[in-house]
Write a protein that holds these residues in place. Structure first.
Motif, PDB file in Angstrom:
ATOM      1  N   UNK A   5      35.274 -77.870   8.838  1.00 22.59           N
ATOM      2  CA  UNK A   5      36.080 -78.947   9.415  1.00 22.59           C
ATOM      3  C   UNK A   5      36.582 -78.598  10.810  1.00 22.59           C
ATOM      4  N   UNK A   6      36.886 -77.328  11.027  1.00 24.98           N
ATOM      5  CA  UNK A   6      37.447 -76.860  12.290  1.00 24.98           C
ATOM      6  C   UNK A   6      36.808 -75.518  12.650  1.00 24.98           C
ATOM      7  N   UNK A   7      35.533 -75.525  13.012  1.00 26.51           N
ATOM      8  CA  UNK A   7      34.831 -74.255  13.264  1.00 26.51           C
ATOM      9  C   UNK A   7      35.411 -73.437  14.421  1.00 26.51           C
ATOM     10  N   UNK A   8      36.106 -74.071  15.335  1.00 30.61           N
ATOM     11  CA  UNK A   8      36.685 -73.368  16.470  1.00 30.61           C
ATOM     12  C   UNK A   8      38.043 -72.743  16.153  1.00 30.61           C
ATOM     13  N   UNK A   9      38.641 -73.104  15.039  1.00 34.56           N
ATOM     14  CA  UNK A   9      39.982 -72.625  14.698  1.00 34.56           C
ATOM     15  C   UNK A   9      39.927 -71.225  14.095  1.00 34.56           C
ATOM     16  N   UNK A  10      40.824 -70.378  14.551  1.00 29.65           N
ATOM     17  CA  UNK A  10      40.949 -69.036  13.983  1.00 29.65           C
ATOM     18  C   UNK A  10      41.977 -69.073  12.860  1.00 29.65           C
ATOM     19  N   UNK A  11      41.654 -68.485  11.739  1.00 26.65           N
ATOM     20  CA  UNK A  11      42.600 -68.421  10.626  1.00 26.65           C
ATOM     21  C   UNK A  11      43.688 -67.391  10.911  1.00 26.65           C
ATOM     22  N   UNK A  12      44.759 -67.445  10.150  1.00 27.07           N
ATOM     23  CA  UNK A  12      45.859 -66.502  10.353  1.00 27.07           C
ATOM     24  C   UNK A  12      45.740 -65.284   9.458  1.00 27.07           C
ATOM     25  N   UNK A  13      44.897 -65.336   8.451  1.00 24.29           N
ATOM     26  CA  UNK A  13      44.733 -64.203   7.535  1.00 24.29           C
ATOM     27  C   UNK A  13      45.799 -64.187   6.453  1.00 24.29           C
ATOM     28  N   UNK A  14      45.487 -63.476   5.376  1.00 21.73           N
ATOM     29  CA  UNK A  14      46.413 -63.449   4.232  1.00 21.73           C
ATOM     30  C   UNK A  14      47.716 -62.730   4.550  1.00 21.73           C
ATOM     31  N   UNK A  15      47.668 -61.680   5.356  1.00 23.25           N
ATOM     32  CA  UNK A  15      48.894 -60.938   5.681  1.00 23.25           C
ATOM     33  C   UNK A  15      49.896 -61.841   6.406  1.00 23.25           C
ATOM     34  N   UNK A  16      49.433 -62.535   7.429  1.00 26.56           N
ATOM     35  CA  UNK A  16      50.330 -63.432   8.187  1.00 26.56           C
ATOM     36  C   UNK A  16      50.774 -64.609   7.334  1.00 26.56           C
ATOM     37  N   UNK A  17      49.876 -65.123   6.513  1.00 24.92           N
ATOM     38  CA  UNK A  17      50.211 -66.206   5.586  1.00 24.92           C
ATOM     39  C   UNK A  17      51.397 -65.786   4.708  1.00 24.92           C
ATOM     40  N   UNK A  18      51.316 -64.580   4.146  1.00 28.23           N
ATOM     41  CA  UNK A  18      52.389 -64.086   3.289  1.00 28.23           C
ATOM     42  C   UNK A  18      53.688 -63.915   4.074  1.00 28.23           C
ATOM     43  N   UNK A  41      43.819 -65.387  -5.251  1.00 25.02           N
ATOM     44  CA  UNK A  41      44.093 -64.643  -4.014  1.00 25.02           C
ATOM     45  C   UNK A  41      45.220 -65.303  -3.237  1.00 25.02           C
ATOM     46  N   UNK A  42      45.161 -66.620  -3.103  1.00 22.71           N
ATOM     47  CA  UNK A  42      46.205 -67.354  -2.391  1.00 22.71           C
ATOM     48  C   UNK A  42      47.561 -67.163  -3.069  1.00 22.71           C
ATOM     49  N   UNK A  43      47.584 -67.293  -4.374  1.00 24.24           N
ATOM     50  CA  UNK A  43      48.844 -67.144  -5.110  1.00 24.24           C
ATOM     51  C   UNK A  43      49.393 -65.727  -5.002  1.00 24.24           C
ATOM     52  N   UNK A  44      48.507 -64.738  -4.939  1.00 22.55           N
ATOM     53  CA  UNK A  44      48.977 -63.352  -4.806  1.00 22.55           C
ATOM     54  C   UNK A  44      49.619 -63.098  -3.447  1.00 22.55           C
ATOM     55  N   UNK A  45      49.398 -64.012  -2.509  1.00 21.26           N
ATOM     56  CA  UNK A  45      50.014 -63.900  -1.185  1.00 21.26           C
ATOM     57  C   UNK A  45      51.127 -64.924  -0.989  1.00 21.26           C
ATOM     58  N   UNK A  46      51.613 -65.493  -2.079  1.00 24.70           N
ATOM     59  CA  UNK A  46      52.776 -66.366  -2.011  1.00 24.70           C
ATOM     60  C   UNK A  46      52.515 -67.849  -2.054  1.00 24.70           C
ATOM     61  N   UNK A  47      51.262 -68.256  -2.133  1.00 23.47           N
ATOM     62  CA  UNK A  47      50.955 -69.696  -2.172  1.00 23.47           C
ATOM     63  C   UNK A  47      51.327 -70.287  -3.531  1.00 23.47           C
ATOM     64  N   UNK A  48      51.693 -71.547  -3.508  1.00 21.80           N
ATOM     65  CA  UNK A  48      51.923 -72.299  -4.740  1.00 21.80           C
ATOM     66  C   UNK A  48      50.636 -72.964  -5.204  1.00 21.80           C
TER      67      UNK A  48
END
Length: 57
Positions: A5-18, A41-48
């Protein structure tokens, strides 16, 4: 995660997400390249939960 959907966008990574999630008073949902296999994996980093467009089967 990389997403078509957004190939130019850089992700923030799980560490920054948490890190950001620790300060949020609101429920946190991961998005961008998500698929059901990444839910734990998402939930282990604080996601609901995760938000996704293409990964649902």
């Amino acid at each position: 995660m990389p997403t078509p959907s957004h190939p130019q966008a850089a992700g923030i990574g799980w560490h920054r997400f948490a890190q950001l999630g620790e300060r949020s008073p609101l429920p946190l949902y991961a998005l961008g390249g998500m698929q059901p296999a990444l839910l734990a994996e998402a939930c282990s980093h604080g996601a609901h939960g995760i938000a996704m467009l293409r990964g649902w089967h």
